[in-house]
Design an enzyme around this catalytic site. Structure first.
Site, PDB file in Angstrom:
ATOM      1  N   HIS A 173      14.740 -87.515  43.565  1.00  0.00           N
ATOM      2  CA  HIS A 173      13.601 -86.663  43.925  1.00  0.00           C
ATOM      3  C   HIS A 173      13.461 -86.433  45.439  1.00  0.00           C
ATOM      4  CE1 HIS A 173      12.657 -87.182  39.806  1.00  0.00           C
ATOM      5  NE2 HIS A 173      12.007 -88.318  39.914  1.00  0.00           N
ATOM      6  N   ASP A 196      16.156 -82.642  37.464  1.00  0.00           N
ATOM      7  CA  ASP A 196      15.304 -83.399  38.388  1.00  0.00           C
ATOM      8  C   ASP A 196      13.979 -82.652  38.364  1.00  0.00           C
ATOM      9  OD1 ASP A 196      13.819 -84.285  40.575  1.00  0.00           O
ATOM     10  OD2 ASP A 196      15.620 -84.959  41.594  1.00  0.00           O
ATOM     11  N   HIS A 197      13.007 -83.218  37.636  1.00  0.00           N
ATOM     12  CA  HIS A 197      11.823 -82.393  37.357  1.00  0.00           C
ATOM     13  C   HIS A 197      11.051 -82.020  38.625  1.00  0.00           C
ATOM     14  CE1 HIS A 197       9.889 -86.389  37.217  1.00  0.00           C
ATOM     15  NE2 HIS A 197       8.821 -85.742  37.591  1.00  0.00           N
TER      16      HIS A 197
END
Ligand code: NAP
Length: 493
Positions: free
Chosen positions: A241, A178-179
């Protein structure tokens, strides 16, 4: 003083989907930057894989174009492009059919090296792909697999993907990316909370009034319409996110930075979220869909025009209110919102403290606003603490709100690395702290599924909002009903 980052061990990285958008726009430029910084050894290999029949030279040319922008006008960086391309190769292969796998497996025969499989393809082929990696014995002890969102579209499909990947790789080898967790500000939240004595004593319902998390995009769905229409903002953004950001704000101090210590605490938060279902979804959630309007860049078409369809119930905007039902947070609302075609591209977490209990200042001093801690994830990553201060001059003790403002770029004099730079090297190092564990992903879906179900069974569709505005008016009402407003930096001045 800048701190030189340590090089990682030699590795082989296979990017399935190596010609795709994510690989070209994010992964390869991120690897290039780490290489240019001396962190990637020269004998590491980066192998792109996709069905397209091109050779390694043609692939290297495309990679060169993709990273040229990353190098910009910087001459020192530009000098590193050719040495970096020596690491890059290409293997044409259809991950879903047997042909070509034997040759591919031969190319990866050195089992002593760290071997990373980055699945940058549609999740629909993850199951097939993992099965073939197993058949060809490519999942050696030092191998790792990286999977991108979306991990499923509900709990059941997420479990299917997790089962398939888990049948081949041990959980300690699975990096669910999950950047947002790789963003400097998000990691700085750990530093701020647990590296300072200042905040943690105040980090609870006695001192915090509410928390807001906003992830706003100015763009519409563009060419991703066909994927997006099957997902929507709740699945695409909130399930991963926004909930991950919420976890970082709300989790208890972990015993250490060990991956499981951190992930155990995040999991407890996800399991403490108050449920939203058919009973209360109408009150606690707002979903919207943009119609034609205007943004800073000019006229913007509506979602249906972007999609090329005349009907869709997919939401491009969500606002919702939830609570973390535990001793620390009971009674503190968490307001989350995200959407496309909003007025600004901004991601931020706003922690709003309670007002002072009593004012000693006279009426003419002006209103005393509550303190706010604003963590900006983009643009311009940084931290702002809004405090009351005396306005200068002899005109009496007039108070005004000012921000203690720290931009990371200015404070440290270095360009902020892209989140993928940090995360990719964490994969090489085998550090899972910033990646999601299976139970976290499934706990998030367990909370999301009843909302999706409530929406699907509702007679109402998403509310329409004009492109370039902050979503449907109901999202303003959602927070204003509680006597609060969405944070806007400009209103604070
Ligand atoms: P994309 O541009 O459509 O690229 C897909 C890649 O997969 C292409 O290289 C394609 O090349 C390859 N591919 C497709 N089928 C294949 C097969 N059977 N065997 C081998 N290769 C195959 O997609 P993307 O935007 O890069 O996204 C990749 C993944 O990352 C998706 O799961 C997406 O949801 C996720 N993601 C993307 C972004 C982003 O910013 N793009 C952000 C977050 C998550 P060929 O057609 O030549 O095979």
């Amino acid at each position: 003083m800048s701190v030189q980052a340590k090089p990682v061990e030699v590795f082989d990285l296979v990017i399935f989907g190596g010609t795709g958008d994510l690989a070209m726009r994010k992964l390869l430029p991120a690897l290039f930057h780490r290489f240019a910084d001396g962190q990637i050894p020269d004998d590491s290999r980066i192998i792109g894989v996709a069905r397209e029949e091109i050779d390694s030279d043609e692939y290297a040319k495309r990679v060169k174009d993709a990273i040229k922008q990353a190098a910009g006008d910087n001459k020192d960086l530009a000098k590193q492009v050719d040495p970096f391309l020596k690491l890059v190769g290409y293997h044409p292969l259809d991950a879903t059919v047997d042909k070509g796998w034997n040759e591919f497996a031969e190319d990866l025969s050195d089992a002593k090296r760290i071997r990373i499989f980055y699945l940058s393809t549609s999740p629909s082929i993850f199951v097939d792909l993992c099965e073939r990696l197993r058949q060809h014995n490519l999942h050696c002890g030092r191998s790792r697999v990286v999977i991108e969102k979306p991990i499923g579209k509900n709990l059941e499909s997420a479990q299917r993907i997790n089962d398939a990947v888990g049948a081949v790789f041990d959980e300690s080898q699975i990096f669910r990316i999950d950047h947002y967790l790789g963003k400097e500000t998000v990691q700085n939240l750990l530093a701020l909370r647990f590296g300072n004595a200042l905040f943690e004593p105040l980090w609870n319902s006695a001192h915090i009034d509410h928390v807001q998390i906003t992830v706003a995009e100015t763009l519409g769905v563009g060419t991703r319409g066909s994927y997006y229409d099957t997902a929507g903002a709740l699945r695409d953004m909130v399930q991963n996110h926004l909930l991950q950001l919420l976890c970082m704000v709300a989790m208890e101090p972990p015993a250490s930075l060990d991956a499981d210590a951190v992930r155990d605490e995040k999991l407890k938060v996800l399991r403490s979220l108050t449920p939203i279902d058919n009973e209360n979804a109408g009150k606690l959630t707002v979903r919207g869909q943009y119609r034609a309007g205007a943004t800073r860049d000019g006229a913007a078409p509506g979602y249906l025009e972007d999609l090329g369809d005349d009907h869709s119930n997919t939401e491009t905007f969500v606002a919702l209110k939830t609570e973390v039902a535990n001793w620390r947070w009971a009674g503190v609302p968490f307001y989350l919102r995200t959407g496309k075609r909003l007025p600004e591209r901004v991601s931020e977490i706003v922690v709003s403290f309670r007002c002072i209990p009593h004012s000693i200042f006279e009426n003419g001093s002006g209103p005393i606003a509550a303190n706010k801690l604003v963590l900006r994830l983009q643009p311009d990553e940084g931290v702002k603490l809004w405090v009351m201060s005396k306005y200068p001059g002899p005109g009496g003790l007039r108070l005004q709100r000012v921000a203690l403002d720290m931009s990371f770029a200015e404070a440290f004099g270095v360009q902020q690395p892209d989140a993928y730079e940090r995360l990719l090297l964490d994969v090489v190092r085998g550090n899972l702290t910033l990646f999601m564990r299976r139970d976290e992903v499934e706990a998030a879906w367990s909370w999301i599924d009843p909302i999706l179900n409530a929406w699907q069974t509702s007679s109402e569709g998403p509310k329409s909002y004009v492109a370039g505005t902050w979503g449907p008016s109901a999202s303003v009402a959602l927070i204003e009903r509680d006597g609060r407003t969405w944070h806007d930096d400009e209103d604070e001045q």
